[in-house]
Design a protein around this motif. Structure first.
Motif, mmCIF file in Angstrom:
data_model
loop_
_atom_site.group_PDB
_atom_site.id
_atom_site.type_symbol
_atom_site.label_atom_id
_atom_site.label_comp_id
_atom_site.label_asym_id
_atom_site.label_seq_id
_atom_site.Cartn_x
_atom_site.Cartn_y
_atom_site.Cartn_z
ATOM 1 N N ASN A 1 0.879 -1.215 0.548
ATOM 2 C CA ASN A 1 -0.018 0.041 -0.303
ATOM 3 C C ASN A 1 0.962 1.310 -0.458
ATOM 4 O O ASN A 1 0.017 2.267 0.208
ATOM 5 N N GLY A 2 2.295 1.082 0.371
ATOM 6 C CA GLY A 2 3.145 2.612 0.060
ATOM 7 C C GLY A 2 3.386 2.815 1.563
ATOM 8 O O GLY A 2 4.073 3.740 1.343
ATOM 9 N N ASN A 3 2.756 1.959 2.491
ATOM 10 C CA ASN A 3 3.974 2.219 3.540
ATOM 11 C C ASN A 3 5.600 2.084 3.919
ATOM 12 O O ASN A 3 5.028 0.892 4.060
ATOM 13 N N ALA A 4 5.331 2.955 4.375
ATOM 14 C CA ALA A 4 7.098 2.962 4.958
ATOM 15 C C ALA A 4 7.306 2.930 6.323
ATOM 16 O O ALA A 4 6.594 3.229 6.584
ATOM 17 N N PHE A 5 8.606 2.175 6.202
ATOM 18 C CA PHE A 5 8.614 1.090 7.730
ATOM 19 C C PHE A 5 10.149 1.793 8.072
ATOM 20 O O PHE A 5 10.964 -0.049 8.024
ATOM 21 N N PRO A 6 10.876 2.144 7.536
ATOM 22 C CA PRO A 6 12.469 2.534 7.167
ATOM 23 C C PRO A 6 12.654 1.881 8.808
ATOM 24 O O PRO A 6 12.113 2.606 9.881
#
Length: 337
Positions: A146-151
């Protein structure tokens, strides 16, 4: 060329302009502690950007606004994934902004010194963390479909991002010193040139390290070898132009060279990103320009507005800079900002 691609290029151009203009603002702020010998000289250095710093800063706001309106999925993923670092950038910009007014109205030597240190750190923090964000982003970070970023911590803080942050600070300092040479007279001008004679060889070494790390830790040279190589060479070439201007005491060449070096870093990053806007560790989750774009109708309206407003803004900037061309003498009691 699609409108979404056009806006991707325009956003890159806005960031490049921001680094060219705001880069020397940051460098001037840092130079107050490396160059000036007393409060009068520090005030003179600060006054060189007094009429322009807030206008230069709006290019970052404009780039963020353009990203939000034209490629909203990119904006959402980037700003949510790097929320803490963007907050630190904002804190730095706020500290620098308030330091102008509070330093001017401080009535004691201690107070003026406090706000001058605030000015220094407010100029150091933003370029470091902005470059960390950019260099972390292009290496690829964990993202979902979904395009959620979790760096994670080491996705953000790693060798390339730290080297990029330090390089951004050093380039800004060099650029700021070249601007000071254009705007002041007397010993400060000579000291700025002497300091840059020391800093440029360090910068060249840093650029070599930076290029090697970009080659090893990104896919830029795998996917876009020729263009990445040419742009990297241009970064070095413009730095050499700046160094030539320092050695030959040609201030205009120095300023143009250092500013274009900063701008070409953005060109390198956007060239490597294309046609993506966010790179995921799982390539299937990377966000493409076409997927991040707003509706065609919105992009058409934005393009028409940009074609009208951008030339007006450009004319205003040229006019505002033309009003402040007289060199500043630190020993005269006419320093205002």
């Amino acid at each position: 060329m699609t409108l979404s691609t056009l806006w991707f290029i325009l956003i890159g151009l806005l960031f490049a302009i921001f680094l060219f203009l705001e880069g020397f603002d940051f460098g001037v702020g840092m130079a107050t502690r490396f160059l000036a010998h007393d409060e009068m000289e520090r005030s003179a250095i600060m006054s060189t950007i007094g009429p322009h710093w807030d206008g230069n800063e709006t290019w970052l706001v404009t780039a963020g606004g353009a990203m939000f309106a034209s490629l909203p999925m990119w904006y959402a993923s980037l700003f949510s994934g790097y929320y803490i670092l963007f907050l630190l950038v904002l804190v730095g910009l706020i500290l620098r902004g308030v330091s102008f007014e509070f330093h001017k109205h401080a009535e004691t030597k201690t107070g003026k010194n406090l706000w001058m240190w605030t000015f220094f750190f407010g100029s150091l923090i933003p370029p470091f963390f902005l470059c960390m964000i950019l260099l972390s982003m292009v290496q690829g970070i964990p993202m979902d479909a979904n395009g959620n970023a979790f760096p994670a911590f080491f996705d953000v803080v790693n060798l390339l991002s730290i080297v990029g942050g330090v390089a951004g600070v050093l380039l800004s300092l060099v650029h700021g010193l070249n601007f000071i040479r254009l705007r002041v007279e007397g010993p400060l001008r000579d000291r700025a040139r002497k300091l840059n004679k020391i800093l440029y060889p360090i910068l060249f070494l840093g650029e070599v390290v930076f290029a090697v790390l970009v080659f090893l830790q990104t896919d830029f040279f795998t996917k876009r070898f020729a263009s990445s190589l040419i742009i990297t060479a241009l970064i070095v070439l413009f730095s050499l132009l700046g160094y030539y201007g320092v050695l030959k005491n040609r201030e205009g060449w120095s300023f143009a060279g250092s500013g274009l070096s900063l701008s070409m870093v953005i060109v390198l990053l956007f060239n490597g990103l294309f046609p993506r806007v966010m790179i995921a560790t799982n390539p299937a989750h990377s966000i493409l320009i076409s997927n991040a774009a707003n509706s065609h109708y919105t992009l058409v309206i934005m393009t028409i507005v940009a074609c009208i407003l951008v030339p007006i803004v450009a004319i205003y900037f040229i006019w505002s800079y033309s009003l402040f061309t007289k060199r500043i003498n630190p020993r005269e009691n006419t320093v205002k900002y």
